[in-house]
Design a protein around this motif. Structure first.
Motif, PDB file in Angstrom:
ATOM      1  N   ALA A   9       0.678  -1.352   0.030  1.00 41.63           N
ATOM      2  CA  ALA A   9      -0.013  -0.084  -0.115  1.00 41.63           C
ATOM      3  C   ALA A   9       0.945   1.241   0.112  1.00 41.63           C
ATOM      4  O   ALA A   9       0.565   2.114  -0.890  1.00 41.63           O
ATOM      5  CB  ALA A   9      -0.916   0.155   1.232  1.00 41.63           C
ATOM      6  N   ALA A  12       2.627   1.522  -3.274  1.00 43.18           N
ATOM      7  CA  ALA A  12       1.088   2.040  -4.249  1.00 43.18           C
ATOM      8  C   ALA A  12       1.063   3.405  -4.131  1.00 43.18           C
ATOM      9  O   ALA A  12       0.833   4.359  -5.230  1.00 43.18           O
ATOM     10  CB  ALA A  12       0.046   1.272  -3.979  1.00 43.18           C
ATOM     11  N   ARG A  13       1.083   3.940  -3.181  1.00 41.30           N
ATOM     12  CA  ARG A  13       0.907   5.201  -2.699  1.00 41.30           C
ATOM     13  C   ARG A  13       2.065   6.158  -3.293  1.00 41.30           C
ATOM     14  O   ARG A  13       1.749   7.422  -3.805  1.00 41.30           O
ATOM     15  CB  ARG A  13       0.614   5.538  -1.257  1.00 41.30           C
ATOM     16  N   ALA A  16       1.807   6.364  -6.832  1.00 41.21           N
ATOM     17  CA  ALA A  16       0.623   7.141  -7.527  1.00 41.21           C
ATOM     18  C   ALA A  16       1.177   8.730  -7.239  1.00 41.21           C
ATOM     19  O   ALA A  16       0.676   9.521  -8.219  1.00 41.21           O
ATOM     20  CB  ALA A  16      -0.635   6.856  -6.544  1.00 41.21           C
ATOM     21  N   ALA A  72      -7.831  10.785  -3.218  1.00 38.98           N
ATOM     22  CA  ALA A  72      -7.871   9.479  -3.130  1.00 38.98           C
ATOM     23  C   ALA A  72      -7.710   8.644  -4.392  1.00 38.98           C
ATOM     24  O   ALA A  72      -6.802   7.797  -4.512  1.00 38.98           O
ATOM     25  CB  ALA A  72      -9.061   8.914  -2.245  1.00 38.98           C
ATOM     26  N   HIS A  76      -4.114   7.919  -4.246  1.00 41.80           N
ATOM     27  CA  HIS A  76      -4.143   6.771  -3.649  1.00 41.80           C
ATOM     28  C   HIS A  76      -3.839   6.691  -2.017  1.00 41.80           C
ATOM     29  O   HIS A  76      -3.532   5.987  -1.331  1.00 41.80           O
ATOM     30  CB  HIS A  76      -3.428   5.621  -4.125  1.00 41.80           C
ATOM     31  N   ASP A  77      -4.605   8.025  -1.537  1.00 43.73           N
ATOM     32  CA  ASP A  77      -3.919   8.278  -0.114  1.00 43.73           C
ATOM     33  C   ASP A  77      -4.988   7.816   0.960  1.00 43.73           C
ATOM     34  O   ASP A  77      -4.824   8.019   2.166  1.00 43.73           O
ATOM     35  CB  ASP A  77      -3.945   9.841  -0.093  1.00 43.73           C
TER      36      ASP A  77
END
Length: 145
Positions: A9, A12-13, A16, A72, A76-77
């Motif tokens: 995660a 991914a953040r 992003a 978001a 992707h926060d």
């Protein structure tokens, strides 16, 4: 297992954020986009009355929610965990499929106005189109029509 998920995660953040940064998208970009876009929506003869009926005069909570929503999506926060469909289902008597075309046109106009890069514009529009299509399917699709 949760440590691996947390690491994925976080990665991914970070990815992003890097991708958004490369397109010139910052939190300020999202704030400006949302504020400008909903200014146009409020002034629009077709969309304005629908939103006014749903939101009334206190737009700050809605604008804050939309900023979290787009943040978001882009970063992707995890800042938005709402459920937009039930709220929009309540508005079904006031919404027509044509409203989504107008919504998208104003969104694209706003991206031009705020000077979004070509890549940012494409990314935002791709997501906005997916959102509009999803909402239309949920609101208006019937396999029996």
């Amino acid at each position: 297992m949760s440590a691996n998920y947390s690491l994925r995660a976080t990665e991914a953040r970070q990815a992003a954020r890097a991708e958004a940064g490369a397109m010139g998208i910052t939190p300020d970009t999202i704030s400006t986009l949302v504020d400008t876009f909903y200014g146009h929506v409020r002034a629009d003869s077709d969309l304005g009355p629908v939103f006014e009926k749903a939101i009334g005069d206190d737009w700050e909570p809605h604008l804050a929610t939309m900023k979290r929503f787009w943040s978001a999506i882009v970063f992707h926060d995890g800042g938005y965990a709402g459920r937009p469909m039930p709220a929009h289902m309540k508005l079904k008597p006031d919404i027509a499929p044509e409203h989504f075309g107008r919504w998208l046109a104003l969104f694209e106009q706003t991206l031009e106005e705020i000077g979004a890069s070509a890549a940012a514009k494409a990314a935002f529009l791709e997501r906005a189109n997916r959102i509009a299509n999803s909402f239309q399917l949920h609101l208006f699709y019937s396999p029996y029509d």
